[in-house]
Each structure stands twice: as structure tokens, then as C-alpha cells.
Motif scaffolding. Structure first.
Motif, PDB file in Angstrom:
ATOM      1  N   ILE A  42      -4.985 -11.153   2.419  1.00  0.00           N
ATOM      2  CA  ILE A  42      -4.567 -10.136   3.395  1.00  0.00           C
ATOM      3  C   ILE A  42      -3.053 -10.178   3.579  1.00  0.00           C
ATOM      4  N   ARG A  43      -2.509 -11.373   3.709  1.00  0.00           N
ATOM      5  CA  ARG A  43      -1.056 -11.535   3.896  1.00  0.00           C
ATOM      6  C   ARG A  43      -0.290 -11.017   2.672  1.00  0.00           C
ATOM      7  N   ALA A  44      -0.760 -11.347   1.475  1.00  0.00           N
ATOM      8  CA  ALA A  44      -0.102 -10.890   0.249  1.00  0.00           C
ATOM      9  C   ALA A  44      -0.155  -9.363   0.145  1.00  0.00           C
ATOM     10  N   ALA A  45      -1.293  -8.788   0.518  1.00  0.00           N
ATOM     11  CA  ALA A  45      -1.437  -7.327   0.478  1.00  0.00           C
ATOM     12  C   ALA A  45      -0.454  -6.681   1.453  1.00  0.00           C
ATOM     13  N   PHE A  46      -0.370  -7.224   2.646  1.00  0.00           N
ATOM     14  CA  PHE A  46       0.547  -6.682   3.650  1.00  0.00           C
ATOM     15  C   PHE A  46       1.996  -6.774   3.180  1.00  0.00           C
ATOM     16  N   GLU A  47       2.382  -7.914   2.636  1.00  0.00           N
ATOM     17  CA  GLU A  47       3.751  -8.090   2.161  1.00  0.00           C
ATOM     18  C   GLU A  47       4.085  -7.109   1.040  1.00  0.00           C
ATOM     19  N   ALA A  48       3.100  -6.757   0.236  1.00  0.00           N
ATOM     20  CA  ALA A  48       3.334  -5.855  -0.897  1.00  0.00           C
ATOM     21  C   ALA A  48       3.561  -4.415  -0.466  1.00  0.00           C
ATOM     22  N   ILE A  49       2.991  -4.006   0.689  1.00  0.00           N
ATOM     23  CA  ILE A  49       3.052  -2.585   1.063  1.00  0.00           C
ATOM     24  C   ILE A  49       3.469  -2.328   2.508  1.00  0.00           C
ATOM     25  N   LYS A  50       4.082  -3.274   3.161  1.00  0.00           N
ATOM     26  CA  LYS A  50       4.344  -3.108   4.598  1.00  0.00           C
ATOM     27  C   LYS A  50       5.397  -2.056   4.932  1.00  0.00           C
TER      28      LYS A  50
END
Length: 103
Positions: A42-50
Motif C-alpha cells: 500500500i505504501r509503495a503504491a501511494f508513493e508511486a502515484i501520490k
């Protein structure tokens, strides 16, 4: 393979605010102490598209480019063949990417 948009359950045209809310909801659902692996995803996904800039960067480098047929189809849509100018090519490319929900 799940994309960051799939992981956070947001559309590819979601705003920064919507993505942040989805991220916080997922973190509440999968806190790091109970589900460390899911939290990392979840954290990696958020960092990729925040941010919008990061979403564009992700979409440019993590998706397949549009096919030549799609670009040619766009050029021929007006009914009469058009000379493929740089502007027309860029417009066709943008529309092709938009159809794939990349921009």
C-alpha cells in the motif's frame, strides 16, 4: 500484476486528495503491525502515484505504448487522410493514452 491504482482502489484519473483518502483508508484496514506485507504494498503504491507528476511518470514508464494502428486510426478519423505532423502525432498519442486512462 496489480497497479498502484488497483492496490488503492482508485481510478487512474483520481485526484491527489482522493488518492490520499484511499491510502489512509487502506492503512487503517491493514496497519503495519498487523499486516506488514500489505502495508508495504500500500505504501509503495501511494508513493508511486501520490501526486499528479508522479502519476504521469508512472503512466509513462510502466505501461505499454500505444500501437501504431491506434495512431494511424486517429490520423484517418476525419474522413480524409491528413499529413502526420508533429502536432497531430502528439494529439493522437495523447488521445490514445487517454483512452487507456493514462493521463
Amino acid at each position: 500484476m496489480k497497479t498502484p491504482f488497483d492496490i488503492l482502489d482508485v481510478s487512474e484519473d483520481a485526484t491527489d486528495e482522493v488518492i490520499k483518502k484511499a491510502y489512509l483508508q487502506k492503512v487503517r484496514q491493514y496497519p503495519p503491525e498487523r499486516a506488514p506485507e500489505q502495508f508495504q504494498n500500500i505504501r509503495a503504491a501511494f508513493e508511486a502515484i501520490k501526486t499528479r507528476h508522479q502519476r504521469l511518470k508512472y503512466q509513462l514508464f510502466h505501461s505499454e505504448p500505444p500501437g501504431l494502428n491506434a495512431l494511424l486510426e486517429r490520423c484517418l478519423q476525419s474522413g480524409t487522410p491528413q499529413r502526420l505532423t508533429a502536432e497531430l502525432f502528439t494529439q493522437a498519442l495523447n488521445e490514445s493514452l487517454t483512452k487507456k486512462q493514462l493521463i
